[in-house]
Design a protein around this motif. Structure first.
Motif, PDB file in Angstrom:
ATOM      1  N   THR A   1      -4.728  -5.681  14.830  1.00 31.21           N
ATOM      2  CA  THR A   1      -3.959  -6.675  14.670  1.00 31.21           C
ATOM      3  C   THR A   1      -3.793  -6.594  12.685  1.00 31.21           C
ATOM      4  O   THR A   1      -4.693  -6.285  12.440  1.00 31.21           O
ATOM      5  N   TYR A   2      -2.726  -5.905  12.657  1.00 32.82           N
ATOM      6  CA  TYR A   2      -2.142  -5.716  10.959  1.00 32.82           C
ATOM      7  C   TYR A   2      -0.949  -6.652  10.475  1.00 32.82           C
ATOM      8  O   TYR A   2      -0.311  -6.571  11.126  1.00 32.82           O
ATOM      9  N   LYS A   3      -1.486  -7.289   9.394  1.00 29.92           N
ATOM     10  CA  LYS A   3       0.502  -7.540   9.343  1.00 29.92           C
ATOM     11  C   LYS A   3       1.154  -6.833   7.632  1.00 29.92           C
ATOM     12  O   LYS A   3      -0.654  -6.566   6.999  1.00 29.92           O
ATOM     13  N   VAL A   4       2.076  -6.668   7.797  1.00 30.16           N
ATOM     14  CA  VAL A   4       2.811  -5.558   6.111  1.00 30.16           C
ATOM     15  C   VAL A   4       2.487  -6.772   5.064  1.00 30.16           C
ATOM     16  O   VAL A   4       3.585  -7.428   5.052  1.00 30.16           O
ATOM     17  N   LEU A   5       2.489  -6.339   4.155  1.00 31.37           N
ATOM     18  CA  LEU A   5       2.061  -7.240   2.771  1.00 31.37           C
ATOM     19  C   LEU A   5       3.050  -6.379   2.318  1.00 31.37           C
ATOM     20  O   LEU A   5       3.923  -7.033   1.382  1.00 31.37           O
ATOM     21  N   GLN A   6       3.469  -5.050   2.016  1.00 34.54           N
ATOM     22  CA  GLN A   6       4.136  -3.672   1.203  1.00 34.54           C
ATOM     23  C   GLN A   6       3.737  -2.277   2.117  1.00 34.54           C
ATOM     24  O   GLN A   6       3.532  -1.964   2.893  1.00 34.54           O
ATOM     25  N   LEU A   7       5.126  -2.093   1.545  1.00 36.89           N
ATOM     26  CA  LEU A   7       5.131  -0.677   1.917  1.00 36.89           C
ATOM     27  C   LEU A   7       5.227   0.500   1.321  1.00 36.89           C
ATOM     28  O   LEU A   7       5.631   0.409   0.185  1.00 36.89           O
ATOM     29  N   SER A   8       4.638   1.666   1.794  1.00 40.17           N
ATOM     30  CA  SER A   8       4.435   3.075   1.200  1.00 40.17           C
ATOM     31  C   SER A   8       4.964   4.033   1.510  1.00 40.17           C
ATOM     32  O   SER A   8       4.237   3.401   2.663  1.00 40.17           O
ATOM     33  N   ALA A   9       5.746   4.766   1.098  1.00 38.36           N
ATOM     34  CA  ALA A   9       5.729   6.142   2.085  1.00 38.36           C
ATOM     35  C   ALA A   9       4.525   7.075   1.505  1.00 38.36           C
ATOM     36  O   ALA A   9       4.797   8.101   2.550  1.00 38.36           O
ATOM     37  N   ASN A  10       3.810   7.124   0.868  1.00 36.25           N
ATOM     38  CA  ASN A  10       3.022   7.212   0.250  1.00 36.25           C
ATOM     39  C   ASN A  10       1.541   7.237   1.041  1.00 36.25           C
ATOM     40  O   ASN A  10       1.320   6.072   1.138  1.00 36.25           O
ATOM     41  N   ARG A  11       0.650   8.261   0.944  1.00 34.04           N
ATOM     42  CA  ARG A  11      -0.591   7.942   1.804  1.00 34.04           C
ATOM     43  C   ARG A  11      -1.327   7.482   0.253  1.00 34.04           C
ATOM     44  O   ARG A  11      -1.628   8.542  -0.849  1.00 34.04           O
ATOM     45  N   LEU A  12      -2.118   6.567   0.515  1.00 34.33           N
ATOM     46  CA  LEU A  12      -2.940   6.040  -0.200  1.00 34.33           C
ATOM     47  C   LEU A  12      -4.607   6.018  -0.438  1.00 34.33           C
ATOM     48  O   LEU A  12      -4.890   6.033   0.831  1.00 34.33           O
ATOM     49  N   GLY A  13      -4.695   5.870  -1.098  1.00 29.41           N
ATOM     50  CA  GLY A  13      -6.490   5.558  -1.017  1.00 29.41           C
ATOM     51  C   GLY A  13      -6.835   4.393  -0.124  1.00 29.41           C
ATOM     52  O   GLY A  13      -6.698   3.267  -0.029  1.00 29.41           O
ATOM     53  N   ALA A  14      -8.218   4.199   0.144  1.00 30.37           N
ATOM     54  CA  ALA A  14      -8.735   3.639   1.450  1.00 30.37           C
ATOM     55  C   ALA A  14      -9.207   2.039   0.203  1.00 30.37           C
ATOM     56  O   ALA A  14      -8.285   1.117   1.011  1.00 30.37           O
ATOM     57  N   LYS A  15      -9.630   2.289  -1.223  1.00 32.48           N
ATOM     58  CA  LYS A  15      -9.656   1.238  -1.708  1.00 32.48           C
ATOM     59  C   LYS A  15      -8.020   0.058  -2.278  1.00 32.48           C
ATOM     60  O   LYS A  15      -8.423  -0.563  -1.841  1.00 32.48           O
ATOM     61  N   LEU A  16      -6.921   0.849  -1.761  1.00 34.73           N
ATOM     62  CA  LEU A  16      -6.061   0.356  -2.026  1.00 34.73           C
ATOM     63  C   LEU A  16      -5.829  -0.179  -0.515  1.00 34.73           C
ATOM     64  O   LEU A  16      -4.034  -0.751  -0.652  1.00 34.73           O
ATOM     65  N   VAL A  17      -5.547   0.562   0.062  1.00 36.24           N
ATOM     66  CA  VAL A  17      -5.078  -0.148   1.966  1.00 36.24           C
ATOM     67  C   VAL A  17      -5.051  -1.837   1.446  1.00 36.24           C
ATOM     68  O   VAL A  17      -4.065  -2.161   1.988  1.00 36.24           O
ATOM     69  N   PRO A  18      -5.857  -2.418   1.368  1.00 40.55           N
ATOM     70  CA  PRO A  18      -5.841  -3.880   1.615  1.00 40.55           C
ATOM     71  C   PRO A  18      -5.130  -4.502   0.408  1.00 40.55           C
ATOM     72  O   PRO A  18      -3.588  -5.441   1.100  1.00 40.55           O
ATOM     73  N   ASP A  19      -4.361  -3.718  -0.246  1.00 44.39           N
ATOM     74  CA  ASP A  19      -3.606  -4.300  -1.339  1.00 44.39           C
ATOM     75  C   ASP A  19      -1.183  -4.378  -0.409  1.00 44.39           C
ATOM     76  O   ASP A  19      -1.031  -4.883  -0.582  1.00 44.39           O
TER      77      ASP A  19
END
Length: 137
Positions: free
Chosen positions: A59-77
């Motif tokens: 289960t996940y909650k959307v905090l921000q939107l991004s169309a570009n693939r992110l680095g693993a460290k940025l995903v929690p933001d």
């Protein structure tokens, strides 16, 4: 602001490719409020969605939107993990079961098993029956 479901799942590293994310949506593995999502549907900030991978439902909650693939460290933001502890426990149990390996005697022998068999049968370790009788006396 909104983002396509398949693009978001790919960008947040839930799936390796966008096509795999789209297939998961088509198979009903991605849900928003209990309703199955199509890949073209959009996510909005604050949406809570579930993703079923194997026996575990994340289960996940959307905090921000991004169309570009992110680095693993940025995903929690960009996304908050709300997965229940009992689901994570299932994951840990599956890992422990996989580590136990196969039961001895099931299936074909491994290379190590074959080498052990050859070593056991070789002349160095086998004894003649006559030698065995001499040792008992």
């Amino acid at each position: 602001m909104e983002e396509r479901v398949d693009k978001y799942l790919f960008a947040m590293r839930i799936y390796k490719t966008r096509s795999i994310a789209a297939d998961a949506c088509k198979k009903g593995r991605v849900k928003l409020n209990g309703a199955e999502l199509k890949p073209s549907r959009s996510f909005h900030i604050g949406d809570i969605f579930t993703v079923r991978k194997g026996p575990i439902t994340y289960t996940y909650k959307v905090l921000q939107l991004s169309a570009n693939r992110l680095g693993a460290k940025l995903v929690p933001d960009y996304m908050q993990d709300l997965t229940a502890p009992d689901q994570l426990e299932l994951l840990e149990l599956a890992r422990l079961a996989a580590q136990s390996g196969r039961d001895r005697g099931t299936g074909r022998p491994t290379k190590k098993d074959r080498r052990d068999i050859i070593t056991f049968v070789s002349d160095d370790y086998s004894m003649d029956l006559d030698e065995w009788d001499d040792e008992e006396d």
